[in-house]
Design an enzyme around this catalytic site. Structure first.
Site, PDB file in Angstrom:
ATOM      1  N   ASP A  25      -8.765  -3.844  -6.428  1.00  0.00           N
ATOM      2  CA  ASP A  25      -8.275  -3.302  -5.166  1.00  0.00           C
ATOM      3  C   ASP A  25      -9.021  -2.004  -4.869  1.00  0.00           C
ATOM      4  O   ASP A  25      -9.051  -1.100  -5.701  1.00  0.00           O
ATOM      5  CB  ASP A  25      -6.770  -3.039  -5.279  1.00  0.00           C
ATOM      6  CG  ASP A  25      -6.109  -2.692  -3.956  1.00  0.00           C
ATOM      7  OD1 ASP A  25      -6.684  -1.876  -3.208  1.00  0.00           O
ATOM      8  OD2 ASP A  25      -5.021  -3.223  -3.676  1.00  0.00           O
ATOM      9  N   HIS A  29      -7.451  -5.701  -0.931  1.00  0.00           N
ATOM     10  CA  HIS A  29      -6.316  -4.782  -0.967  1.00  0.00           C
ATOM     11  C   HIS A  29      -5.018  -5.544  -0.745  1.00  0.00           C
ATOM     12  O   HIS A  29      -4.833  -6.180   0.287  1.00  0.00           O
ATOM     13  CB  HIS A  29      -6.506  -3.721   0.111  1.00  0.00           C
ATOM     14  CG  HIS A  29      -5.452  -2.665   0.142  1.00  0.00           C
ATOM     15  ND1 HIS A  29      -4.900  -2.141  -1.005  1.00  0.00           N
ATOM     16  CD2 HIS A  29      -4.839  -2.034   1.180  1.00  0.00           C
ATOM     17  CE1 HIS A  29      -4.003  -1.233  -0.679  1.00  0.00           C
ATOM     18  NE2 HIS A  29      -3.937  -1.155   0.638  1.00  0.00           N
ATOM     19  N   SER A  34       0.826  -1.187   0.000  1.00  0.00           N
ATOM     20  CA  SER A  34       0.000   0.000   0.000  1.00  0.00           C
ATOM     21  C   SER A  34       0.871   1.252   0.000  1.00  0.00           C
ATOM     22  O   SER A  34       1.720   1.407  -0.871  1.00  0.00           O
ATOM     23  CB  SER A  34      -0.930  -0.081   1.210  1.00  0.00           C
ATOM     24  OG  SER A  34      -2.066   0.681   1.038  1.00  0.00           O
TER      25      SER A  34
END
Length: 516
Positions: free
Chosen positions: A457, A485, A230
């Site tokens: 995502d 995610h 991320s």
């Protein structure tokens, strides 16, 4: 809900870090040039010079109180422009390679955020949950970034103040509600300035990447091996930009696109949440007990919007002093978008809330904000805003700009667009001027870097991974066709095998490889 760039990785808690939209955008070419120039100045190609003391330090490892893990404190300059000035202490943890096989060095991990605790992620998941062949060959290492958790944490509001902040209406319907939302963001910023004035100008991603290079050297590694999820992908890409000759094996999972101004990041992520919601809704409507009905995905979206309007007008009880209004309800729903494993929990929570009992959605929202049962909060949201507002210029000059942007956000997401457009207002009143700007990262000369993207995502849209892999001179794109995610360690043998092979022998998969 503040939703700019808290990019949550699903391996921690519900999803360890997830909001990209906290409101920085509009970076100019001049800002990008300043960022690039600062990066070049920040990365001496040979001797660390004035930083020799930091690069030459020895870590004193001690027992963490968590079985198998050791902890230490790393020193770094608070301000890299003044290396002889004030210092900052950064929390480091490791678990040694288990064997068998030759040790490959250290593997740093970061779960995202900004604001996610890397030490907590290591001790709670990565150090015991990463594939055994990887843990056998690497010392697993984490450092809490400056301003985060155990590393001189940014503080802004008390628990009761955060409770109030998280309940402010983020879909204002009239000037009074617009003023209330603007005032809430100003109070948040003022709290950060009051409680964290010294560190606030020094929590940029560039500075954290420089801290990582000191740690690399202190650990005795010639090259940095790293898995960032991320926001951790932006941190890893920034490291590669600063120190391309020191790049070892970098995995950037759930990638960000550093070339975008935050208004575009915000809109793209808003569209990502819509994509994820529609995947949830497509699954939900096949079940007879779907709280949003069984007619169609579009009808489910309309039903959720109606529910949000209803709790905006009349919040539902939760069994405690906080009622469930629209802001907390929206946060609870978004929290469950990070991992399809949370969809059953979301269906149950929505069923309860539509029936007049909001504790289930409140629990999801609390997990998102890292609120403890005693009413205290981790510093996740504080660090998130501090890093975001330093890394990019503010998205909006004021509420009038938000009103102009709302239609484009609602086009990106009929369900979440209005709220996420207003959530991007928070950096407008930030007390510390930004030091960075959007720019392409090429990292010329770096070893092969593996970029991983998931097609549905919610927090880091797939096109960001495509863009980052294309920008990096040595980027290779690995695609997971699925929901949720990030991709590593989420159940795809194809993904895990490709990443493990790269980490263990340095061979990336063929560019464009796809897994499901």
């Amino acid at each position: 809900m503040d939703s700019r760039r808290l990019l949550r990785t699903s391996a921690t808690a519900l999803a360890a870090a997830g909001l990209i939209l906290s409101g920085c955008s509009g970076g100019s070419d001049a800002a990008a040039s300043r960022t690039t120039a600062a990066a070049r100045q920040a990365s001496p190609s040979s001797s660390p010079g004035a930083l020799k003391t930091f690069y030459g330090q020895k870590l004193t490892w001690r027992d963490c109180g968590v079985t198998g893990f050791q902890c230490a404190t790393l020193r770094a300059p608070l301000d890299y422009a003044k290396p002889d000035g004030e210092q900052i202490d950064l929390a480091v943890s490791r678990v040694r390679a288990t064997g068998p096989g030759k040790r490959l060095g250290s593997l740093l991990v970061n779960p995202g955020g900004p604001g996610g605790s890397a030490v907590g992620y290591l001790q709670g998941y990565a150090g015991v949950g990463y594939p055994a062949p990887v843990r056998a060959r690497y010392d697993m290492v984490a450092v809490d970034p400056r301003g985060v958790a155990r590393s001189e944490p940014v503080e802004c509001l008390t628990g009761p103040q955060m409770d109030t902040f998280t309940q402010v209406d983020q879909t204002p319907d009239d000037p009074a509600e617009v003023n209330a939302l603007s005032a809430a963001f100003k109070d948040f910023s003022a709290g950060c300035a009051k409680e964290s004035r010294a560190i606030l100008p020094h929590v940029s991603t560039v500075e954290t990447a420089r801290d990582m290079d000191i740690l690399r050297a202190v650990l005795g590694d010639e090259k940095l091996s790293y898995v960032g999820a991320s926001y951790g992908t932006f941190l890893g890409a920034t490291y590669a930009e600063l120190f391309p000759d020191r790049v070892g094996r970098l995995v950037l999972d759930g990638a960000m696109d550093p070339s975008l101004p935050a208004i575009d990041l915000n809109r793209d992520q808003t569209a990502g949440f819509e994509t994820s919601f529609r995947a949830f809704a497509a699954d939900c409507v096949t079940k007879p007990d779907c709280p949003l009905g069984t007619a169609s995905v579009d009808a489910a979206g309309a039903a959720l919007k109606k529910f949000f309007r209803d709790v905006d007008a009349e919040p539902v009880p939760t069994g405690e002093s906080r009622a469930l209004g629209e802001s907390l309800a929206t946060t609870g729903v978004i929290a469950a978008m990070y991992d399809e494993g949370a969809w059953p929990q979301l269906r149950e929570a929505l069923t309860q809330a539509i029936g007049g009992e909001g504790s289930g959605l409140l629990a999801l929202a609390d997990s998102y904000y890292e609120r403890e049962a005693d009413g205290t909060y981790a510093n996740l949201m504080f660090a998130n805003a501090a890093v975001n507002c330093l890394d990019l210029p503010a998205a909006y000059a004021g509420p009038a700009d938000v009103s102009k942007a709302v239609p484009s956000f609602e086009k990106a997401s009929p369900v979440f667009g209005r709220g996420l457009a207003w959530a991007a207002l928070n950096c407008t009143s930030w007390p510390t001027p930004p030091t960075g700007g959007p720019h392409r990262i090429t990292a010329e000369g770096a070893a092969p870097i593996l970029v991983v993207g998931t097609t549905r995502d919610p927090a880091t849209p797939y096109k960001w991974a495509q863009s980052l892999a294309g920008q990096l001179s040595s980027g290779t794109l690995l695609t997971y066709e699925g929901d949720g995610h990030t991709a590593y360690g989420r159940g795809s043998d194809c993904i895990d095998t490709a990443i493990n092979t790269y980490l263990l022998d340095g061979t990336p998969p063929a560019d464009g490889k796809r897994c499901s």
